[in-house]
Scaffold this motif. Structure first.
Motif, short mmCIF file in Angstrom:
data_model
loop_
_atom_site.label_atom_id
_atom_site.label_comp_id
_atom_site.label_asym_id
_atom_site.label_seq_id
_atom_site.Cartn_x
_atom_site.Cartn_y
_atom_site.Cartn_z
N ALA A 7 9.75 33.50 38.89
CA ALA A 7 10.60 34.33 38.67
C ALA A 7 10.38 34.85 37.10
O ALA A 7 10.87 35.89 36.78
N LEU A 46 18.44 34.24 35.87
CA LEU A 46 17.56 34.84 36.74
C LEU A 46 16.80 33.47 37.36
O LEU A 46 16.50 33.28 38.35
N GLN A 61 28.41 37.98 35.12
CA GLN A 61 28.06 39.15 35.68
C GLN A 61 29.18 40.20 35.34
O GLN A 61 29.04 41.56 35.45
N ASN A 118 8.27 37.89 37.29
CA ASN A 118 9.13 39.17 37.80
C ASN A 118 9.95 39.71 36.62
O ASN A 118 10.62 40.72 36.85
N ASP A 119 9.95 39.12 35.28
CA ASP A 119 10.81 39.53 34.26
C ASP A 119 9.69 40.06 33.05
O ASP A 119 8.92 39.03 32.70
N GLN A 168 19.16 31.56 39.84
CA GLN A 168 19.09 32.06 41.04
C GLN A 168 17.85 31.87 41.63
O GLN A 168 17.96 31.56 42.90
N ALA A 169 16.62 31.55 41.14
CA ALA A 169 15.45 31.38 41.92
C ALA A 169 15.74 30.11 42.16
O ALA A 169 15.04 29.52 43.23
N GLU A 175 21.19 35.52 29.71
CA GLU A 175 20.78 36.27 30.53
C GLU A 175 19.47 35.79 31.61
O GLU A 175 19.41 35.93 32.82
N LYS A 176 18.50 35.41 30.75
CA LYS A 176 17.33 35.02 31.52
C LYS A 176 17.59 33.67 32.22
O LYS A 176 16.87 33.47 33.40
#
Lengths: 421, 421
Positions: free
Chosen positions: A308, A232, B235, A311-312, A235-236, A228-229
């Motif tokens: 990124a 992120l 997702q 932000n988590d 995508q960054a 999951e991480k």
């Protein structure tokens, strides 16, 4: 065209070149495992009338050089260089550089043809490495052979380099430079679709380690999934890629929508289907613009990952680690009107009758080592389209091989000079 | 409490149990590699006064059974069962079932203590398998030993099963059922935080293969990244998880925010940093509600993947493949007022003085094989919290081990009966 030029072009043994390319594709030479292929090329160099220089790379010493980079631990590696020509004041020296190492074939089921056997079909030679870049290397060998078979004596040195380890950082070209092989001009025979490339983008291999916290999959929300991480961070990085390419203005790269891509090439996370993955590692390739300082480029990627993570809530406390490893190809360029550029363009026109294109290539290669470490002005010029490299059904068009071997023969003849001219 | 009950409780050798748990943790027994641990347990069963039944599993025959599922290819596996007690009309038979196989330890650097060595600290036993579920198995062995040491003769059979392969589908329990081990009640000694669980959610292992198209990373937008496509599917599955758990109403699972999670546990894609990945495989665990038909559950996940693929131009033409493999744990339940439930609850109260909880567990386990194939009413009941399983620093509280060994001894005494009662 002068008589000697026509004689050399006529002496080109295209059938022999295609046959030899087939032999060479059949010697698997994954990066780090090139010795058999290097010995094969050395034997062929002798048949091409080149004086051989074969040496064991001093891996420990190379590792200390500031320009060294390599991913793989190696037992050994060979340097293989063939030389012809004199060293007269009238002549200029020329390096033709090609690498024998290839990337893995991936799943053979994705190939129409066998990856480790050359197949001639539809005017193309298929096989892993046919394009990247045993095809270009064979052009160099058979250009030298044509000069030899035509009885030409060059007045400057022609140096044909068969190098290892290009795919993971260029240890072979670095070794050749440090052995003293420098010249007035060089051609690195990477696929350029027959364009003459005085500029290459850089490419930096990176690796990111993403931490998670394992938990039994039945209470997965009580663990933290490294997968999951990863999403992120992925995508960054894709956002960063868009920004960098939107800003690109270099006219030499105008034909590429994304001259400086960020390719995430591998991902590996978790070790059990029903356990929340506690770690994940992904690796990629980060394109760097010509003129961009690689330290600044690295910092930008690192800051993107760090931002990124900020932000988590989990990654803020457990920051992902960025490493730079393996191929660290700085961008490189020479003046677009350098004599080596005009020499190749002129030879190409005369050898093929076609117009030339001068443009940059979006990939890293050994050019930078020749230019920056070896002070040897270099261009990339070679058969085929890099789009067909590093994938199933890699191929090089036969027509391109012919155009290149002819261009190389003429370039060598004119750039090095010969006593009949 | 009757005298014989107190005598049995007094005969429990807690120190011996902890010492033996330490020995058993130190025998690594990854799923598929359990033979050494099974031999170790068999020797201990003899010391606990149990009559041994040790046999080679007929793997070929087991594979043909409709309830068979296993991930790993095995060379061999042992069945190990210890039996005591008579077979009199007055007594009921009872199975205590525990598995010796464990999941991998992951990165030892994430562990405070060594994974393959039990550490007693802070009232806990740490180590891979201490919780899941060598701890519960040791409770069964030492409950039997206490009965033996107290000189008790049960009037019904007490059957202690040490099984392999629970983590990848339950081949060991299936083999024990098919060898004829059935009973009037059974306890599967998985971690339940001392709750008595007459219901378990199901869990189905799945694998998805995601196709891409490789390309050189320098022109990555001309390939298709299997990693990018994975993100879409991931997702979609996380959305499915949210929907399924929002709809959950089962009061036995009221304490779980997500009783039926979808855990993506592994991902592996690409083979070269600078090549667009042409394939990616991810594996996970799909929670299934009690009462949900597993065929329908599978179709729902498959349709979710197919729908996500339909929304993507590449995946529409190159659909990802869903496979069901390894552990295919159907959900299972028995009536919450079944005699085995009330027997364990009563024994727990008397053995510990504490109140009991009856609730479902969110994980799949061998209960379903006992209930559905063996027609043996079964509950899960065991020491520790499953949240600490399948992760670094797995541990089981010593207090839980003591509560469970006492409860098992009393349950066996009362459920099977003895000639002093």
């Amino acid at each position: 065209m002068r008589a000697v030029e026509q004689r050399v072009l006529d002496a080109i043994d295209v059938d022999g070149m295609l046959a030899y390319l087939g032999e060479l594709v059949a010697v698997p030479s994954l990066t780090g495992q090139e010795t058999a292929a290097q010995e094969h090329v050395a034997a062929q160099m002798e048949r091409c009338g080149l004086d051989l220089d074969v040496w064991e790379l001093d891996l420990a010493k190379l590792r200390e050089h500031p320009a060294f980079c390599a991913e793989l631990e190696r037992e050994r590696a060979l340097g293989v260089v063939g030389v012809t020509g004199a060293d007269m004041a009238a002549g200029r020296s020329l390096i033709l550089n090609g690498h024998v190492d290839v990337v893995p074939a991936g799943d053979p089921a994705n190939w129409r043809y066998l990856p480790w056997q050359a197949t001639l079909a539809d005017g193309r030679v298929y096989g892993r490495g046919a394009l990247d870049m045993k095809g270009g290397l064979c052009c160099a060998l058979f250009a030298a052979k044509a000069l030899h078979d035509a009885g030409v004596r060059l007045t400057g040195k022609l140096i044909v380099e068969s190098v290892v380890g290009e795919e993971d950082g260029g240890i072979g070209t670095l070794a050749a430079v440090l052995r003293g092989y420098r010249a007035d001009g060089a051609l690195v025979l990477e696929p350029t679709e027959l364009a003459v490339a005085p500029a290459q983008a850089g490419a930096l291999n990176f690796r990111v380690r993403v931490p998670g916290r394992s938990a039994h999959g039945c209470v997965r929300s009580e663990g933290v999934s490294a997968i999951e991480k990863f999403v992120l961070l992925y995508q960054a990085l894709m956002d960063l890629e868009r920004q960098r390419n939107r800003a690109s203005q270099d006219p030499l790269f105008a034909r590429y929508a994304e001259p400086y891509p960020i390719c995430v090439g591998t991902v590996q996370g978790g070790d059990w289907a029903s356990t929340v993955p506690e770690s994940l590692t992904f690796e990629g390739r980060y394109g760097v613009a010509v003129g961009e300082e690689i330290g600044a480029a690295r910092r930008l990627l690192e800051e993107t990952v760090a931002q990124a993570a900020q932000n988590d809530p989990w990654l803020r406390e457990h920051p992902p680690q960025v490493e730079w490893w393996g191929g660290q190809f700085e961008p490189a360029c020479i003046a677009p009107d350098h004599p080596i550029v005009t020499a190749v363009c002129g030879a190409y026109c005369d050898a093929t009758g076609g117009p030339t294109r001068v443009e940059g290539v979006p990939y890293g290669a050994d050019m930078r080592l020749l230019v920056k470490v070896g002070q040897t002005p270099a261009v990339l010029f070679g058969p085929g389209d890099v789009r067909n490299a590093h994938r199933a059904d890699e191929f090089v068009p036969v027509a391109d091989l012919i155009a290149v071997v002819r261009t190389l023969a003429l370039t060598a003849l004119r750039f090095c000079g010969c006593d009949e001219m």
